[in-house]
Design a protein around this motif. Structure first.
Motif, PDB file in Angstrom:
ATOM      1  N   THR A 239      46.259  34.407  46.516  1.00 50.66           N
ATOM      2  CA  THR A 239      45.858  35.660  46.123  1.00 50.66           C
ATOM      3  C   THR A 239      47.178  36.426  45.238  1.00 50.66           C
ATOM      4  O   THR A 239      48.372  36.141  46.115  1.00 50.66           O
ATOM      5  CB  THR A 239      45.331  36.873  47.113  1.00 50.66           C
ATOM      6  N   GLY A 240      47.075  36.786  43.952  1.00 48.78           N
ATOM      7  CA  GLY A 240      48.032  37.228  43.485  1.00 48.78           C
ATOM      8  C   GLY A 240      47.953  37.201  41.923  1.00 48.78           C
ATOM      9  O   GLY A 240      46.911  36.945  41.289  1.00 48.78           O
ATOM     10  N   GLN A 241      48.987  37.750  41.361  1.00 44.52           N
ATOM     11  CA  GLN A 241      49.238  37.551  39.732  1.00 44.52           C
ATOM     12  C   GLN A 241      50.223  36.734  39.313  1.00 44.52           C
ATOM     13  O   GLN A 241      51.206  36.524  40.053  1.00 44.52           O
ATOM     14  CB  GLN A 241      49.260  38.903  39.349  1.00 44.52           C
ATOM     15  N   GLY A 242      49.982  36.136  37.983  1.00 44.11           N
ATOM     16  CA  GLY A 242      50.833  35.064  37.453  1.00 44.11           C
ATOM     17  C   GLY A 242      50.486  34.943  36.306  1.00 44.11           C
ATOM     18  O   GLY A 242      49.862  35.938  35.475  1.00 44.11           O
ATOM     19  N   THR A 243      50.697  33.778  35.682  1.00 41.98           N
ATOM     20  CA  THR A 243      50.508  33.517  34.248  1.00 41.98           C
ATOM     21  C   THR A 243      49.696  32.050  34.036  1.00 41.98           C
ATOM     22  O   THR A 243      49.625  31.471  35.177  1.00 41.98           O
ATOM     23  CB  THR A 243      51.955  33.310  33.431  1.00 41.98           C
ATOM     24  N   TRP A 244      49.143  32.062  33.191  1.00 40.21           N
ATOM     25  CA  TRP A 244      48.360  30.860  32.659  1.00 40.21           C
ATOM     26  C   TRP A 244      48.562  30.162  31.404  1.00 40.21           C
ATOM     27  O   TRP A 244      48.734  30.899  30.388  1.00 40.21           O
ATOM     28  CB  TRP A 244      46.928  30.832  33.209  1.00 40.21           C
ATOM     29  N   THR A 245      48.290  28.918  31.173  1.00 42.21           N
ATOM     30  CA  THR A 245      48.482  28.103  30.045  1.00 42.21           C
ATOM     31  C   THR A 245      47.487  27.091  29.725  1.00 42.21           C
ATOM     32  O   THR A 245      47.127  26.454  30.960  1.00 42.21           O
ATOM     33  CB  THR A 245      49.693  27.384  29.447  1.00 42.21           C
ATOM     34  N   TYR A 246      47.133  26.842  28.591  1.00 39.62           N
ATOM     35  CA  TYR A 246      45.928  25.680  28.338  1.00 39.62           C
ATOM     36  C   TYR A 246      46.636  24.421  27.829  1.00 39.62           C
ATOM     37  O   TYR A 246      47.409  24.997  26.752  1.00 39.62           O
ATOM     38  CB  TYR A 246      44.734  26.372  27.664  1.00 39.62           C
ATOM     39  N   GLU A 247      46.602  23.535  28.426  1.00 43.80           N
ATOM     40  CA  GLU A 247      47.184  22.089  27.806  1.00 43.80           C
ATOM     41  C   GLU A 247      46.090  21.130  27.455  1.00 43.80           C
ATOM     42  O   GLU A 247      45.349  20.706  28.044  1.00 43.80           O
ATOM     43  CB  GLU A 247      48.200  21.433  28.785  1.00 43.80           C
ATOM     44  N   PRO A 248      45.968  21.075  26.255  1.00 45.77           N
ATOM     45  CA  PRO A 248      44.877  20.169  25.794  1.00 45.77           C
ATOM     46  C   PRO A 248      44.809  18.819  25.996  1.00 45.77           C
ATOM     47  O   PRO A 248      44.051  18.040  25.954  1.00 45.77           O
ATOM     48  CB  PRO A 248      44.946  20.632  23.985  1.00 45.77           C
ATOM     49  N   GLY A 249      46.243  18.409  26.225  1.00 46.47           N
ATOM     50  CA  GLY A 249      46.212  16.720  26.508  1.00 46.47           C
ATOM     51  C   GLY A 249      45.970  16.183  25.377  1.00 46.47           C
ATOM     52  O   GLY A 249      45.933  16.394  24.191  1.00 46.47           O
ATOM     53  N   GLY A 250      45.829  14.640  25.651  1.00 46.87           N
ATOM     54  CA  GLY A 250      45.589  13.736  24.507  1.00 46.87           C
ATOM     55  C   GLY A 250      44.074  13.641  24.192  1.00 46.87           C
ATOM     56  O   GLY A 250      43.899  13.299  22.996  1.00 46.87           O
ATOM     57  N   ASP A 251      43.227  14.114  25.023  1.00 44.69           N
ATOM     58  CA  ASP A 251      41.882  13.964  24.945  1.00 44.69           C
ATOM     59  C   ASP A 251      41.187  14.849  25.937  1.00 44.69           C
ATOM     60  O   ASP A 251      41.778  15.667  26.717  1.00 44.69           O
ATOM     61  CB  ASP A 251      41.282  12.383  25.000  1.00 44.69           C
ATOM     62  N   ARG A 252      39.967  14.825  25.881  1.00 43.10           N
ATOM     63  CA  ARG A 252      39.128  16.057  26.600  1.00 43.10           C
ATOM     64  C   ARG A 252      39.248  15.784  28.246  1.00 43.10           C
ATOM     65  O   ARG A 252      39.094  16.331  28.760  1.00 43.10           O
ATOM     66  CB  ARG A 252      37.711  15.857  26.288  1.00 43.10           C
ATOM     67  N   TRP A 253      39.725  14.282  28.457  1.00 44.40           N
ATOM     68  CA  TRP A 253      39.723  14.071  29.853  1.00 44.40           C
ATOM     69  C   TRP A 253      41.168  14.549  30.528  1.00 44.40           C
ATOM     70  O   TRP A 253      41.141  14.747  31.544  1.00 44.40           O
ATOM     71  CB  TRP A 253      39.599  12.529  30.168  1.00 44.40           C
ATOM     72  N   SER A 254      42.010  14.625  29.517  1.00 42.46           N
ATOM     73  CA  SER A 254      43.326  14.970  30.007  1.00 42.46           C
ATOM     74  C   SER A 254      43.730  16.587  29.717  1.00 42.46           C
ATOM     75  O   SER A 254      44.771  17.065  30.049  1.00 42.46           O
ATOM     76  CB  SER A 254      44.386  14.174  29.279  1.00 42.46           C
ATOM     77  N   GLN A 255      42.942  17.398  29.467  1.00 39.04           N
ATOM     78  CA  GLN A 255      42.947  18.900  29.310  1.00 39.04           C
ATOM     79  C   GLN A 255      43.065  19.551  30.362  1.00 39.04           C
ATOM     80  O   GLN A 255      42.070  19.313  31.244  1.00 39.04           O
ATOM     81  CB  GLN A 255      41.981  19.307  28.133  1.00 39.04           C
ATOM     82  N   VAL A 256      44.129  20.395  30.703  1.00 39.44           N
ATOM     83  CA  VAL A 256      44.399  21.140  32.088  1.00 39.44           C
ATOM     84  C   VAL A 256      44.529  22.616  31.827  1.00 39.44           C
ATOM     85  O   VAL A 256      44.982  23.087  30.702  1.00 39.44           O
ATOM     86  CB  VAL A 256      45.212  20.308  32.667  1.00 39.44           C
ATOM     87  N   VAL A 257      44.310  23.310  32.787  1.00 34.82           N
ATOM     88  CA  VAL A 257      44.650  24.711  32.738  1.00 34.82           C
ATOM     89  C   VAL A 257      45.960  24.996  33.918  1.00 34.82           C
ATOM     90  O   VAL A 257      45.624  24.646  35.008  1.00 34.82           O
ATOM     91  CB  VAL A 257      43.509  25.911  33.140  1.00 34.82           C
TER      92      VAL A 257
END
Length: 302
Positions: A239-257
């Motif tokens: 529980t708490g606050q922070g930051t986030w980024t979206y990483e698309p990766g090389g393809d759909r399988w490798s995209q992460v948040v």
């Protein structure tokens, strides 16, 4: 019996057993191919792991185990089905006839499927009927071969069995390659698609804002102890606050948040689900188990 009514030449028990094992192994291989093609079309977690190499390494062990199981099934189910069908044929018709085999196999399969459904706590009528039909067919083929008196039957059985497996694999590959069968791929998302509140269905949420801020509320941070079936949570809470980024990766399988909150250990979330219902997930324990802790979006961003 032969056409004159005299007892025909019977194959030795050991040879019939080997023929039954061969048929069951071919059926299992065919079922495996169908299962693989079917699984490719179904929603699943990240398929980018190295499970195929491990499978090849374990293939000899799997083959030995499968042969032992096929032998046990041959003795425990196939032989009794073939024997009983012949006995019923002689009792009610005066001679052995092949069509008693599927009748007996259907009755045996009904008991087997009924027991499985009962142990599983129930199943839909369609699933139970399909299971009964497939079990009946899988038992009928080796039982018919068991009672066959034809000579040199091993070669044709192996040849046609392998041909069926190869043809099924080729048709599956062509179907996937041409798009007739739709291969599952995770949805392609953008940062804007992620903005909003995501929930695990038990009250825990992650809320992403467009300016790169994230608020975690009750997210489980000890996935080995997550009680996802009943909502209990004996692990650590994030529980708490922070930051986030979206990483698309090389393809759909490798995209992460990538989520960064000081009180949270697990910061990288995979993207799964479908185009109409995307989700974020993490593995619970061993990734090979495909047991997931999932978040689905419950509201759009501001």
């Amino acid at each position: 019996m032969d056409k004159t009514g005299r007892p025909g030449k019977e194959r030795l028990f050991g040879l019939s057993l080997l023929l039954s094992i061969l048929a069951l192994l071919l059926e299992a291989t065919l079922a495996l191919v169908v299962s693989v093609v079917y699984d490719v079309t179904q929603e699943s977690p990240n398929a980018g792991g190295g499970g195929s190499a491990m499978f090849i390494f374990l293939l000899p062990v799997i083959a030995v185990f499968a042969t032992v199981v096929a032998g046990a099934l041959s003795v425990g189910l196939v032989f009794p089905t073939a024997w009983l069908s012949d006995a019923l044929g002689r009792r009610f018709g005066g001679r052995e006839v092949w069509w008693w085999v599927p009748v007996v196999a259907g009755a045996v399969s009904l008991v087997l499927v009924g027991a499985v459904v009962a142990l599983a706590g129930g199943a839909g009528a369609g699933a139970a009927a399909l299971g009964w039909f497939l079990t009946t067919a899988a038992l009928t083929v080796p039982a018919l071969l068991w009672r066959s008196r034809r000579e040199r039957v091993f070669g044709p059985v192996a040849l046609w069995g392998v041909a069926a497996v190869v043809l099924t694999a080729v048709l599956g590959g062509v179907g996937l390659g041409t798009g007739v069968l739709k291969e599952y791929r995770p949805p392609a998302v953008t940062s804007a698609d992620l903005v909003g509140r995501w929930s695990d269905g038990h009250g825990a949420t992650l809320t992403f804002t467009a300016d790169g801020r994230v608020t975690a509320d009750g997210i489980d941070d000890d996935l080995g102890g997550w009680g996802h079936e009943d909502g209990d949570n004996d692990g650590d809470i994030c529980t708490g606050q922070g930051t986030w980024t979206y990483e698309p990766g090389g393809d759909r399988w490798s995209q992460v948040v990538d989520v960064r909150v000081d009180s949270c250990t697990y910061g990288t979330w995979n993207v799964g689900g479908t185009e109409s219902r995307p989700d974020l997930y993490q593995y619970i324990g061993d990734p090979d188990s495909w047991d997931l802790y999932e978040l689905t979006r419950t509201s759009e961003g501001p």
